[in-house]
Design an enzyme around this catalytic site. Structure first.
Site, mmCIF file in Angstrom:
data_model
loop_
_atom_site.group_PDB
_atom_site.id
_atom_site.type_symbol
_atom_site.label_atom_id
_atom_site.label_comp_id
_atom_site.label_asym_id
_atom_site.label_seq_id
_atom_site.Cartn_x
_atom_site.Cartn_y
_atom_site.Cartn_z
ATOM 1 N N PRO A 114 11.811 52.599 15.298
ATOM 2 C CA PRO A 114 11.318 53.845 15.894
ATOM 3 C C PRO A 114 12.217 55.040 15.609
ATOM 4 O O PRO A 114 13.447 54.954 15.704
ATOM 5 C CB PRO A 114 11.294 53.524 17.390
ATOM 6 N N CYS A 115 11.566 56.163 15.257
ATOM 7 C CA CYS A 115 12.317 57.318 14.779
ATOM 8 C C CYS A 115 12.328 58.495 15.748
ATOM 9 O O CYS A 115 13.045 59.464 15.524
ATOM 10 C CB CYS A 115 11.731 57.784 13.441
ATOM 11 N N GLN A 116 11.534 58.435 16.827
ATOM 12 C CA GLN A 116 11.397 59.615 17.681
ATOM 13 C C GLN A 116 12.735 60.108 18.213
ATOM 14 O O GLN A 116 12.942 61.310 18.392
ATOM 15 C CB GLN A 116 10.462 59.321 18.859
ATOM 16 N N PHE A 118 15.567 60.105 16.771
ATOM 17 C CA PHE A 118 16.428 60.673 15.743
ATOM 18 C C PHE A 118 15.793 61.876 15.051
ATOM 19 O O PHE A 118 16.426 62.545 14.244
ATOM 20 C CB PHE A 118 16.748 59.606 14.685
#
Length: 408
Positions: A114-116, A118
């Site tokens: 999951p990238c949210q 960063f």
């Protein structure tokens, strides 16, 4: 080569890693990769298959699973059983409790953790995320290694359990300028497994360089099982400048002195306006009202350029396919022809992410999924890795496999 896919979403990485899908002919540089060209169909070409086969996939979104299964059901014996709708944390805990979760003989693990937390589009909480591994809200004074920002560590746990020869992790570019996050993640990944992994310094890949008509940038991590590598590969992969024949990052195919970037106009070729299309994904688009240029997602795409990054968290404010003259629209010929102001359709977003047209995102309820609506579709498309970017990575890895690894 048996592939285990984590944080699979609707399968952009999986489609790319298996190949054998239709994409724009302009997206393939035939001068560099004539062997990639398969069935020719006018403006489209079916790219060659790869050596990889997805035998396990997982995510926590039912809509993502529904779309993935709908596509892969035509390719695999039991796609529904391959895709596990469960948190990676829970899967690892089951495995450590002696339950058989992950398949044997895994050669490669992929995952876009999951990238949210960063992303520059979010709050950038990083390792201090206030979301849990299953998407629920955490208390700000409830630190835990099971939060969303630490899920790469659970990917590391899967790598340690399955011991693949190589893993590939993906995230947003923003991760690279968030303190020393990139270095911490590289170090943590290197300690996976019994003998450890040689982690190549992460690099940011610009999707248009690989035939993707979208200005998407993603950071890619490669890790190679030390005990599986040939001596020459070990020596090459630790060099400051890795020799081309061993470099896991694919060479550019578009831009500079190669062939032109693929544009939105290229990507939207042959698409009818929503009211005239028989494609459910082309029929659907956000009806969110124009809010003015000060708000996100109120701009018109540049039709003769690469498209904007397709966002997951757009709250209906997906960019405009065309604006009216009143709102500053520049596509006068289209407006004069009677085409109305509207936002990008689901299919147009999918085209910018290089999903093939036989991937349907608007799904009716079946025995194993809920409805997948336009809102769901935008989100899962925005979360995906562009299929063609993944394909470039896969084919480059395939071409060097025997150089990297000792014979079994």
């Amino acid at each position: 080569m048996r592939l285990l896919s984590l944080f699979s979403g609707c399968g952009g990485m999986d489609i790319g890693f298996e190949g054998d899908f239709f994409c724009l002919k302009k997206s393939i540089n035939v001068n560099k990769h004539p062997e990639w060209m398969g069935e020719d169909s006018g403006n489209w070409v079916r790219v060659a298959p790869t050596i990889f086969d997805t035998v396990f996939a997982n995510d926590i979104r039912p809509d993502a699973k529904a779309a993935w299964v709908s596509y892969f059901d035509r390719r695999k014996e039991d796609a529904n059983a391959i895709y596990h709708l469960e948190s990676i944390v829970d899967l690892v805990k089951k495995s450590k409790n002696g339950i058989s979760v992950f398949p044997d003989n895994i050669e490669i693990v992929t995952g876009g953790f999951p990238c949210q937390d960063f992303s520059i589009a979010g709050k950038r909480l990083g390792f201090s995320s206030t979301k849990s591994h299953n998407g629920e809200k955490l208390s700000v004074d409830e630190p835990t290694t099971e939060n969303r920002g630490h899920l790469y560590m659970w990917m590391r746990e899967v790598i340690s359990i399955t011991e693949p020869k190589v893993f590939i992790a993906e995230n947003v570019k923003g991760l690279t300028n968030l303190g020393d996050v990139k270095n911490i993640i590289e170090h943590d990944f290197s300690e996976a497994g019994h003998g450890g992994y040689l982690v190549v310094p992460a690099r940011v890949l610009f999707a248009p360089d690989y035939g993707v008509p979208q200005s998407r940038e993603r950071v890619i991590f490669f890790g190679f099982k030390k005990s599986a590598l040939t001596q020459k590969a070990k020596e090459a992969l630790v060099k400051t400048i890795i020799p081309v024949e061993y470099n896991p990052y694919p060479e550019k195919t578009h831009g500079d002195d190669l062939i032109p970037f693929v544009t939105c106009a290229d990507a939207f070729i042959d698409l009818l306006e929503p009211e005239f299309s028989n494609d459910l994904s082309q029929n659907k688009y956000s009806k969110a009202k124009y809010m003015g240029v000060h708000c996100q997602g109120q701009t018109e795409i540049k039709i003769d350029s690469v498209g904007p990054t397709i966002r997951s968290e757009h709250h209906g404010n997906i960019e405009y396919r065309r604006l009216s003259l009143e709102h500053g629209g520049k596509l006068k010929d289209e407006l004069i022809a009677g085409k109305e102001e509207r936002r990008l359709t689901v299919r147009e977003c999918a085209r910018l992410q290089t999903f093939p047209d036989d991937y349907q995102f608007i799904l009716k309820k079946t025995e194993y999924n809920k409805n997948v609506s336009a809102s769901d579709a935008y989100k899962i498309i925005g979360n995906a890795v562009p299929c063609l970017l993944a394909y470039n990575i896969a084919k480059n890895l395939e071409s060097k496999w025997k150089l990297y690894f000792k014979e079994d």
